[in-house]
Design an enzyme around this catalytic site. Structure first.
Site, PDB file in Angstrom:
ATOM      1  N   GLU A  53       0.837  -1.204   0.000  1.00  0.00           N
ATOM      2  CA  GLU A  53       0.000   0.000   0.000  1.00  0.00           C
ATOM      3  C   GLU A  53       0.870   1.251   0.000  1.00  0.00           C
ATOM      4  O   GLU A  53       0.563   2.242  -0.683  1.00  0.00           O
ATOM      5  CB  GLU A  53      -0.920   0.008   1.231  1.00  0.00           C
ATOM      6  CG  GLU A  53      -1.856  -1.188   1.312  1.00  0.00           C
ATOM      7  CD  GLU A  53      -1.247  -2.375   2.056  1.00  0.00           C
ATOM      8  OE1 GLU A  53      -0.008  -2.539   2.056  1.00  0.00           O
ATOM      9  OE2 GLU A  53      -2.023  -3.162   2.629  1.00  0.00           O
TER      10      GLU A  53
ATOM     11  N   CYS B 286      -1.905  -3.662   7.170  1.00  0.00           N
ATOM     12  CA  CYS B 286      -1.327  -3.685   8.516  1.00  0.00           C
ATOM     13  C   CYS B 286      -1.588  -2.345   9.197  1.00  0.00           C
ATOM     14  O   CYS B 286      -2.081  -1.403   8.590  1.00  0.00           O
ATOM     15  CB  CYS B 286       0.178  -3.962   8.425  1.00  0.00           C
ATOM     16  SG  CYS B 286       1.133  -2.550   7.819  1.00  0.00           S
TER      17      CYS B 286
ATOM     18  N   ASP C 209       7.911  -9.533   8.220  1.00  0.00           N
ATOM     19  CA  ASP C 209       7.200  -8.456   7.518  1.00  0.00           C
ATOM     20  C   ASP C 209       6.156  -7.785   8.389  1.00  0.00           C
ATOM     21  O   ASP C 209       5.953  -6.580   8.316  1.00  0.00           O
ATOM     22  CB  ASP C 209       6.535  -9.006   6.247  1.00  0.00           C
ATOM     23  CG  ASP C 209       6.181  -7.878   5.299  1.00  0.00           C
ATOM     24  OD1 ASP C 209       7.108  -7.287   4.736  1.00  0.00           O
ATOM     25  OD2 ASP C 209       4.994  -7.558   5.166  1.00  0.00           O
TER      26      ASP C 209
HETATM   27 ZN   LIG Z   1       1.490  -2.503   5.566  1.00  0.00          ZN
END
Ligand SMILES: [Zn+2]
Length: 142
Positions: A50, A75, A138
């Site tokens: 994103e 996230c 991540d």
């Molecule tokens: Zn993210």
């Protein structure tokens, strides 16, 4: 719209990266920017899909009416970006393999469209199974 994000995710997988893709669209449906997670490829932990799509779109005077399409629930970090810049809508491929901040965004007036796309689910399920350490790295769960 999801097809562009999914194509980015597949490119990322082919590059040995984390297979999450995204694309930012203008209010009229124009593609402003597209991107994929580049943590592995660029060695940059902040380049989530994103964020990469957002950066590829360059400077925009306003994000009112824009749509962020992503293959996976954003996230907290990318959800913060959506809220910070007032992106109006987030279209999400799936939130089964990982659920980020989309409920929080919905509570703050961002329109959330959860597609529960089988292709997106399969892509992430296989990746998390094959590369658990990379995935935990991540999402900061290492
Ligand atoms: Zn993210």
């Amino acid at each position: 719209m999801l097809a562009t994000a999914l194509a980015e995710a597949r490119t990322g997988l082919a590059e040995g990266g984390v297979p999450v893709g995204a694309a930012l669209y203008g209010p009229d449906g124009t593609l402003l920017g597209r991107g994929r997670n580049l943590r592995v490829q660029d060695g940059d932990p902040s380049l989530h899909a994103e964020t990469a799509a957002f950066r590829a779109a360059g400077r925009q005077r306003s994000y009112r009416g824009t749509t962020m399409v992503t293959t996976l629930s954003p996230c907290w970090y990318c959800s913060g970006l959506v809220r910070q810049f007032g992106i109006s809508r987030v279209v999400i491929g799936e939130a089964r393999t990982f659920s980020g901040g989309h409920d929080w965004l919905a509570r703050h007036g961002v329109e959330i469209v959860l597609l529960d796309d089988a292709e997106c689910v399969a892509l992430m399920r296989d990746f998390v199974r094959d590369h658990p350490a990379l995935w935990n790295e991540d999402i900061g769960a290492g």
